[in-house]
Design an enzyme around this catalytic site. Structure first.
Site, PDB file in Angstrom:
ATOM      1  N   CYS A 109       0.775  -1.237   0.000  1.00 45.58           N
ATOM      2  CA  CYS A 109       0.000   0.000   0.000  1.00 45.58           C
ATOM      3  C   CYS A 109       0.812   1.295   0.000  1.00 45.58           C
ATOM      4  O   CYS A 109       0.738   2.090  -0.944  1.00 45.58           O
ATOM      5  CB  CYS A 109      -0.933   0.009   1.209  1.00 45.58           C
ATOM      6  SG  CYS A 109      -2.100  -1.368   1.264  1.00 45.58           S
ATOM      7  N   HIS A 165      -2.737   6.509   4.443  1.00 45.77           N
ATOM      8  CA  HIS A 165      -1.661   5.526   4.644  1.00 45.77           C
ATOM      9  C   HIS A 165      -0.288   6.035   4.210  1.00 45.77           C
ATOM     10  O   HIS A 165       0.534   5.276   3.687  1.00 45.77           O
ATOM     11  CB  HIS A 165      -1.987   4.208   3.929  1.00 45.77           C
ATOM     12  CG  HIS A 165      -1.295   3.032   4.576  1.00 45.77           C
ATOM     13  ND1 HIS A 165      -1.309   1.766   4.041  1.00 45.77           N
ATOM     14  CD2 HIS A 165      -0.547   2.957   5.708  1.00 45.77           C
ATOM     15  CE1 HIS A 165      -0.618   0.947   4.814  1.00 45.77           C
ATOM     16  NE2 HIS A 165      -0.141   1.642   5.830  1.00 45.77           N
TER      17      HIS A 165
END
Length: 597
Positions: A109, A165
């Protein structure tokens, strides 16, 4: 399978010979000088619209940019790649736009998101290793200019909805401090789709839903995140004027674990016996419907005819969590094609070659220069980008300016025990995890990760069965692999022993890339990150003044204040258990950028 092997071998013989000879003549075509020259030659502007508008036109000459990022969607997990999961919206948008069938991202990610935001490889931002974890004092380095910052300079209104993130340990790391006018979403990598809580470890849990820089407690009402994010997108479009260009970054949480979906979507997949695959399919159907609603809103409020919609997954799927990358090898978290080749397409009335397929090499770093150029913005000469402007490649079918991709060099990942400088011909230590693509060729060294092929039939009623997976033996101690990806996209025929000269060429290319690497940023956990110490919320905890404090230097009065602060945490929101507020220096741990030794 035997027939597939024969066909692959035949295509390898022809394409390998051609690719090797062509590349040998060109020499090491990936130098920085040739990179800059190629970028200069291929800098382009947006082509005019190709058809009459069907909704009220915008007066802005700059296109509206909508970038939609799905999370953990496997290569096969879209209808037009043969999936049993129904994705009519994605299929239609892709069919009317340009499908990117040679498109690459990172295997996990944070790295993919960082490359999208900066146009730079991980080795140039310090995020070479793993993801940014909730308890780490780490974030996308503040000295990197971001895509929304450049678009704001060009006059855009910039909004982000969804998963960040990219770190939040200090306020300067937050999305609204990195170029976004507004932010609504989560800061962490995953969490509950309904309650928006996330546990990093036992007892270290907190609420993770933000509106701009504050916890969005008002939205703690059990709404499924995919639907909640879509409602926010529709609100932004309804309250913004299409006469002003907008950049909308929609980073959905779906289809990342935990596997949760509204019941009505599960009913459509009763035929799928594996519960993880069934839930995953339901989540993806909900996501597909959400994207349809976004598209309808773009048309309703007058954005569509001057818009560019880009769809991308952030990495490959995880079979154990319901995803499928078949027939590609490997999965999320690996540098095999199943971990890094992504679902992607561009949909826009501004495309010249609508309804086409692009098989040219495209990488997630390319969006930065492409979108800034389309936005009529400026890219500073001192910003050393790794991405290219590929708009004419996508829109007009021209050759891509990109000839190579550094998938990554991770100098601190678990090293392969059998790797050595000798195995790398004295050019490279093959114990290091790395992967590079040059033209048709792909080289991997070290431990690339889980390498099996997982056919669709593996999703049985008892879970993913290794009996059905094609297992790969590691007993040979191999630490170098070479594939011709054009001829062998499934990575079944290793050519490292057949073409040692090509291996040496790519090892030299890795060595050249590594000379430009910055130190790895991967600091240890900071106990001050515990949400219990921050009102039950995941959020910024680090203060510059903390640098001057010494661990263990609290006076008795200071200790009393710390105890009082802990007692003031939210009595109902915080679910974590207390821990010591021991101070750390907060400095990022660094590893040498080189890989010698």
């Amino acid at each position: 399978m035997l027939l597939l092997g024969v066909l692959s071998s035949f295509s390898v013989v022809s394409l390998v010979t051609y690719s090797y000879l062509a590349w040998a003549v060109a020499g090491d075509g990936g130098s920085r000088s040739s990179t800059r020259a190629a970028r200069a030659r291929w800098a382009r502007r947006r082509p005019p619209a190709q058809r009459q508008p069907t909704s009220p036109p915008s007066t802005s000459s700059q296109p509206h940019i909508i970038f939609i990022l799905s999370d953990d969607q496997g290569y096969r997990d879209v209808g037009y790649h043969g999936s049993e999961i129904k994705t009519p919206t994605l299929d239609r948008l892709a069919a009317q736009g340009v499908k990117l069938e040679n498109y690459y991202v990172q295997p996990i990610c944070s790295p993919s998101r960082s490359q999208f935001m900066t146009g730079k490889y991980q080795i140039h931002t310090g995020l070479q290793h793993s993801i940014i974890r909730p308890s780490q004092p780490n974030c996308l380095p503040l000295d990197n200019v971001t895509l929304p910052q450049k678009l704001k300079e060009a006059g855009y209104s910039t909004h982000m909805v969804g998963k960040w993130h990219l770190g939040f340990y200090r306020k300067e790391c937050m999305p609204t401090q990195r170029g976004f006018d507004s932010f609504f979403g989560s800061l962490l990598g995953n969490g509950d789709y309904y309650t928006h809580y996330k546990c990093d470890s036992p007892g270290i849990c907190g609420y993770d839903l933000y509106e701009n820089d504050k916890a969005a407690w008002n939205y703690d009402n059990g709404v499924y995140s995919t639907q909640m994010y879509t409602q926010r997108v529709k609100h932004i479009l309804a309250t913004h004027s299409p006469r002003k260009p907008i950049f909308l970054y929609i980073a959905y949480q779906a289809v990342h674990s935990p596997l949760q979906a509204p019941g009505k979507y599960l009913e459509n997949y009763r035929s799928i016996t594996n519960i993880n695959r069934r839930r995953y399919a339901a989540m993806l159907s909900c996501l597909d419907e959400a994207i349809n609603n976004v598209t309808v809103a773009l048309k309703k409020y007058g954005y569509y005819n001057n818009s560019i919609i880009i769809y991308s997954s952030d990495n490959g799927g995880q079979p154990l969590a319901g995803g499928s990358n078949w027939p590609l090898r490997g999965s999320k978290g690996t540098y095999w094609e199943g971990g890094i080749r992504a679902v992607g397409f561009v949909h826009s009335p501004l495309l010249k070659n609508q309804g086409s397929v692009c098989r040219e090499l495209v990488h997630i770093t390319d969006w930065f220069p492409t979108l800034v150029t389309l936005a009529e913005g400026q890219i500073d000469e001192n910003i050393q980008l790794d991405g290219y402007d590929i708009w004419e490649t996508i829109s007009e079918g021209k050759r891509s300016p990109r000839v190579d991709i550094l998938h990554n060099i991770d100098p601190i990942y678990l090293r392969a025990r059998n790797g050595s400088w000798a195995a790398g011909y004295g050019i490279w230590n093959t114990a290091i995890q790395s992967a590079v693509r040059v033209s048709h060729w792909k080289l991997l060294t070290g431990n690339p990760g889980y390498s099996d092929w997982v056919p669709p039939q593996s999703f049985s009623n008892v879970g993913l069965s290794r009996w059905h997976s094609e297992r790969v033996s590691w007993t040979s101690g191999q630490t170098v692999w070479l594939f011709n990806i054009t001829a062998d996209p499934y990575e079944r025929v290793d050519l490292s022993r057949t073409y040692p000269d090509v291996v040496k060429q790519l090892l030299r290319r890795l060595s050249q890339f590594n000379k430009t690497a910055v130190p790895v940023r991967y600091p240890p956990k900071d106990p001050r990150s515990n949400p219990h110490l921050n009102g039950g919320v995941w959020g910024p905890w680090y203060k510059d003044a903390d640098k001057k404090k010494k661990p263990g230097g609290n006076t008795a009065m200071g200790a009393k204040k710390q105890k009082q602060k802990k007692n003031k945490t939210h009595p109902t929101r915080g679910q974590s258990q207390g821990c010591s507020a021991r101070l750390l220096g907060g400095q990022a741990h660094t590893a040498t950028s080189g890989v010698s030794g």
